[in-house]
Design a protein around this motif. Structure first.
Motif, PDB file in Angstrom:
ATOM      1  N   GLY A  81      -5.140  10.085  -8.568  1.00  0.00           N
ATOM      2  CA  GLY A  81      -3.995   9.350  -9.100  1.00  0.00           C
ATOM      3  C   GLY A  81      -2.677   9.669  -8.443  1.00  0.00           C
ATOM      4  N   GLN A  82      -2.713  10.308  -7.270  1.00  0.00           N
ATOM      5  CA  GLN A  82      -1.487  10.665  -6.563  1.00  0.00           C
ATOM      6  C   GLN A  82      -1.174   9.639  -5.482  1.00  0.00           C
ATOM      7  N   LEU A  83       0.119   9.361  -5.288  1.00  0.00           N
ATOM      8  CA  LEU A  83       0.549   8.397  -4.281  1.00  0.00           C
ATOM      9  C   LEU A  83       0.136   8.862  -2.891  1.00  0.00           C
ATOM     10  N   LEU A  84      -0.381   7.924  -2.088  1.00  0.00           N
ATOM     11  CA  LEU A  84      -0.725   8.256  -0.711  1.00  0.00           C
ATOM     12  C   LEU A  84       0.524   8.428   0.146  1.00  0.00           C
ATOM     13  N   CYS A  85       1.617   7.774  -0.267  1.00  0.00           N
ATOM     14  CA  CYS A  85       2.886   7.879   0.468  1.00  0.00           C
ATOM     15  C   CYS A  85       3.978   8.286  -0.519  1.00  0.00           C
ATOM     16  N   PRO A  86       4.094   9.575  -0.843  1.00  0.00           N
ATOM     17  CA  PRO A  86       5.121  10.010  -1.799  1.00  0.00           C
ATOM     18  C   PRO A  86       6.515   9.637  -1.307  1.00  0.00           C
ATOM     19  N   PRO A  87       7.390   9.152  -2.194  1.00  0.00           N
ATOM     20  CA  PRO A  87       8.698   8.672  -1.733  1.00  0.00           C
ATOM     21  C   PRO A  87       9.656   9.766  -1.307  1.00  0.00           C
ATOM     22  N   ALA A  88       9.589  10.953  -1.960  1.00  0.00           N
ATOM     23  CA  ALA A  88      10.581  12.018  -1.703  1.00  0.00           C
ATOM     24  C   ALA A  88      11.969  11.422  -1.707  1.00  0.00           C
ATOM     25  N   GLY A  89      12.331  10.833  -2.828  1.00  0.00           N
ATOM     26  CA  GLY A  89      13.474   9.944  -2.872  1.00  0.00           C
ATOM     27  C   GLY A  89      14.872  10.396  -3.232  1.00  0.00           C
ATOM     28  N   ARG A 124       0.837  -1.203   0.000  1.00  0.00           N
ATOM     29  CA  ARG A 124       0.000   0.000   0.000  1.00  0.00           C
ATOM     30  C   ARG A 124       0.873   1.255   0.000  1.00  0.00           C
ATOM     31  N   ALA A 125       1.954   1.242   0.802  1.00  0.00           N
ATOM     32  CA  ALA A 125       2.830   2.417   0.859  1.00  0.00           C
ATOM     33  C   ALA A 125       3.511   2.670  -0.481  1.00  0.00           C
ATOM     34  N   GLU A 126       3.805   1.622  -1.223  1.00  0.00           N
ATOM     35  CA  GLU A 126       4.512   1.788  -2.487  1.00  0.00           C
ATOM     36  C   GLU A 126       3.602   2.227  -3.626  1.00  0.00           C
ATOM     37  N   SER A 127       2.380   1.718  -3.672  1.00  0.00           N
ATOM     38  CA  SER A 127       1.589   1.895  -4.892  1.00  0.00           C
ATOM     39  C   SER A 127       0.194   2.474  -4.704  1.00  0.00           C
ATOM     40  N   ALA A 128      -0.328   2.595  -3.488  1.00  0.00           N
ATOM     41  CA  ALA A 128      -1.700   3.079  -3.307  1.00  0.00           C
ATOM     42  C   ALA A 128      -1.814   4.541  -3.722  1.00  0.00           C
ATOM     43  N   GLY A 148       3.127  18.938   0.590  1.00  0.00           N
ATOM     44  CA  GLY A 148       2.362  17.695   0.570  1.00  0.00           C
ATOM     45  C   GLY A 148       3.202  16.501   0.163  1.00  0.00           C
ATOM     46  N   GLN A 149       4.200  16.714  -0.693  1.00  0.00           N
ATOM     47  CA  GLN A 149       5.095  15.630  -1.080  1.00  0.00           C
ATOM     48  C   GLN A 149       6.126  15.313  -0.007  1.00  0.00           C
ATOM     49  N   LEU A 150       6.484  16.309   0.801  1.00  0.00           N
ATOM     50  CA  LEU A 150       7.559  16.146   1.775  1.00  0.00           C
ATOM     51  C   LEU A 150       7.075  15.692   3.143  1.00  0.00           C
ATOM     52  N   ARG A 151       5.903  16.114   3.546  1.00  0.00           N
ATOM     53  CA  ARG A 151       5.488  15.885   4.937  1.00  0.00           C
ATOM     54  C   ARG A 151       5.378  14.405   5.307  1.00  0.00           C
ATOM     55  N   PRO A 152       4.822  13.508   4.454  1.00  0.00           N
ATOM     56  CA  PRO A 152       4.802  12.086   4.840  1.00  0.00           C
ATOM     57  C   PRO A 152       6.190  11.521   5.100  1.00  0.00           C
ATOM     58  N   THR A 153       7.179  11.904   4.292  1.00  0.00           N
ATOM     59  CA  THR A 153       8.537  11.412   4.510  1.00  0.00           C
ATOM     60  C   THR A 153       9.137  12.010   5.766  1.00  0.00           C
ATOM     61  N   TRP A 154       8.852  13.288   6.025  1.00  0.00           N
ATOM     62  CA  TRP A 154       9.313  13.922   7.258  1.00  0.00           C
ATOM     63  C   TRP A 154       8.801  13.152   8.476  1.00  0.00           C
ATOM     64  N   ASP A 155       7.526  12.847   8.500  1.00  0.00           N
ATOM     65  CA  ASP A 155       6.950  12.100   9.626  1.00  0.00           C
ATOM     66  C   ASP A 155       7.537  10.699   9.710  1.00  0.00           C
TER      67      ASP A 155
END
Length: 514
Positions: free
Chosen positions: A238-246, A229-233, A282-289
């Motif tokens: 059509g936006q990732l629920l868990c952006p990688p910020a890679g 789910r984290a990789e592809s949901a 929005g792209q950065l905050r999930p990775t920050w957490d």
């Protein structure tokens, strides 16, 4: 990959949850690390799109570049980043303690004790993944040679003040990240994969959200399902629920949200700048957490006994670079000379050997991997026989017989080592297998018993005592000394040139530039 790690990955894949690779934490974690989550434009690693940075978990500083192709906006981003990072880095420079070290007296050539400064603590920078470390190194290389208007009033496109200094520190952090066991610059994925094994590949482990899903899945959900789910949901747009910020962005985000928002910014439409900042955040905050969640998981592990010693070496490194900066020395060169490169390689090889030994001594689970590889063995003492060395002054050399289920790779006379309390080591030599079928073998103690004719109490193991011997040294020594640059032979570049060569260099032409 060690066999025990392969077994742990197979167990994790079968169970759908991560398996521990360590019982203690093998890396130092600062009480107040600086977390840095960068985001770059896809296809152009040197063009920053934004970042979250700070030491406050709840209040990160958002930096955004609304148009990465604009040089002025990129320089403004670097200036804001320098204003956020440098005060944190400099905050450790003046808290010092005094250490005694031995240095060579220039007059006598002898080693004499001197008191030198050592910073009591050092900064620690944490990024989400290994790609974040490479981004820090890239930023350091791109900034440290920039000229400011104060340094050169005629330079084209002068950099904002403090940007070259940030480049020097980022370069230093990147260099230390290549030293095994160093903790000045860490990636959260590297920290987590050192302590847990997942059921996915090493490449998939670089996705911090998926990695954390294996280690700490939501209640009632398996690690495998949570990682998928984290990789592809994706959401309804059509936006990732868990952006990688890679730190690269997702193509769906670039095409559907970022590109139209940048077009509105280029057209100077009202509210376009604020919209871009919201998108970047929005792209950065999930990775920050996720970085802070990983930090919590690692803090639950007790630190290894030798972690503080390795952190002290980082403190020495930070102190030395602080002194170079304050002395006004030039930035790190683009390329190392032959001697410096050889010294760096030698020090990193020695650091890796030392790290492997220390982790095994700190952690029974890591020692189990060395035992499984035949590099150590543990057993129970079944008998002790007193013997003495030959010579004018016989010294005690007891013969210790033990029974083990391990299969160490021993040959007659092979050196083995036993850890003792207080960080000391007792050397011994393998004598022979008494009964290979039952795992009975004999070693001869060769030291660690004092200087008298009778071994000191507690220095010889007793029957029934559990012991562990290693075939690797516990404090491996470094290699030979490297020559100074002026003494480098011609086969490795020769000494630095002191006089201009008689042959003039070829003139620059248009073909020399891209």
């Amino acid at each position: 990959m060690p066999l025990i790690e392969t077994l742990a990955r197979m167990e994790a894949a079968a169970a759908g949850a991560a398996r521990p690779l360590a019982t203690v934490r093998h890396r130092h974690l600062s009480e107040h690390p600086l977390v840095f989550v960068p985001l770059t434009t896809s296809g152009e690693a040197g063009a920053p799109l934004g970042a979250l940075v700070g030491t406050d978990r709840e209040k990160p500083l958002l930096l955004a570049v609304p148009q990465p192709r604009d040089r002025d906006l990129r320089f403004a981003f670097l200036a804001e980043l320098a204003d956020a990072v440098l005060p944190y880095v400099d905050g450790f420079a003046d808290g010092i303690e005094w250490e005694e070290r031995k240095e060579t007296d220039p007059e006598t050539g002898k080693k004499v004790p001197v008191q030198v400064e050592l910073c009591a603590d050092a900064p620690q920078l944490i990024v989400p993944s290994g790609a974040g470390i490479e981004f820090v190194r890239l930023m350091g290389r791109s900034m440290r040679f920039r000229r400011t208007a104060e340094q050169d009033p005629e330079t084209p496109y002068p950099a904002p003040p403090h940007v070259p200094l940030l480049g020097r520190w980022f370069t230093h952090f990147g260099e230390r990240a290549q030293v095994p066991g160093s903790c000045l610059l860490l990636s959260m994925t590297g920290l987590l994969t050192r302590h847990w094994a997942t059921g996915q590949s090493a490449l998939e482990d670089q996705h911090l959200g998926a990695l954390l899903s294996w280690i700490d899945p939501p209640p009632g959900v398996s690690g495998r399902a949570a990682a998928e789910r984290a990789e592809s949901a994706r959401d309804a747009e059509g936006q990732l629920l868990c952006p990688p910020a890679g730190p690269a962005t997702d193509p769906a985000f670039d095409n559907r949200l970022l590109a139209p928002a940048m077009a509105r910014y280029d057209a100077a439409l009202p509210g376009a700048h604020e919209e871009l900042r919201r998108l970047v955040e929005g792209q950065l905050r999930p990775t920050w957490d996720a970085v802070w969640q990983g930090n919590d998981l690692l803090r639950a592990l007790p630190p290894g006994a030798r972690v503080a010693d390795r952190w002290k070496r980082d403190r020495w490194s930070y102190t030395a670079h602080r002194d170079r900066v304050r002395a006004g020395e030039p930035p790190q060169p683009k390329r190392d000379d032959a001697v410096t490169a050889a010294r760096k390689l030698s020090s990193r090889e020695a650091a890796q050997t030392q790290l492997d030994a220390q982790e095994a001594l700190d952690d029974p689970l890591v020692m189990a991997a060395r035992r499984l590889a035949g590099e150590a063995f543990a057993g129970t003492v079944t008998g002790v026989g007193m013997a003495y060395s030959e010579g004018a002054r016989p010294m005690p050399r007891p013969l210790v017989t033990l029974r083990t289920d391990d299969r160490p790779q021993l040959s007659e006379g092979a050196k083995v080592h036993r850890p003792l309390p207080g960080g000391k080591t007792q050397p011994a030599a393998f004598v022979a297998y008494d009964d290979p079928a039952s795992g009975s073998l004999t070693v001869r103690l060769t030291g660690g018993m004092g200087r008298g004719k009778v071994p000191e109490p507690g220095s010889v193991p007793e029957p029934g005592e559990a012991v562990c011997w290693t075939l690797f040294e516990h404090a491996p020594r470094g290699g030979p000394e490297r020559p100074e640059p002026e003494d480098t032979p011609w086969t490795h570049g020769g000494p630095p040139a002191t006089e201009p060569s008689g042959d003039a260099p070829d003139p620059m032409t248009a073909e020399d530039f891209l």
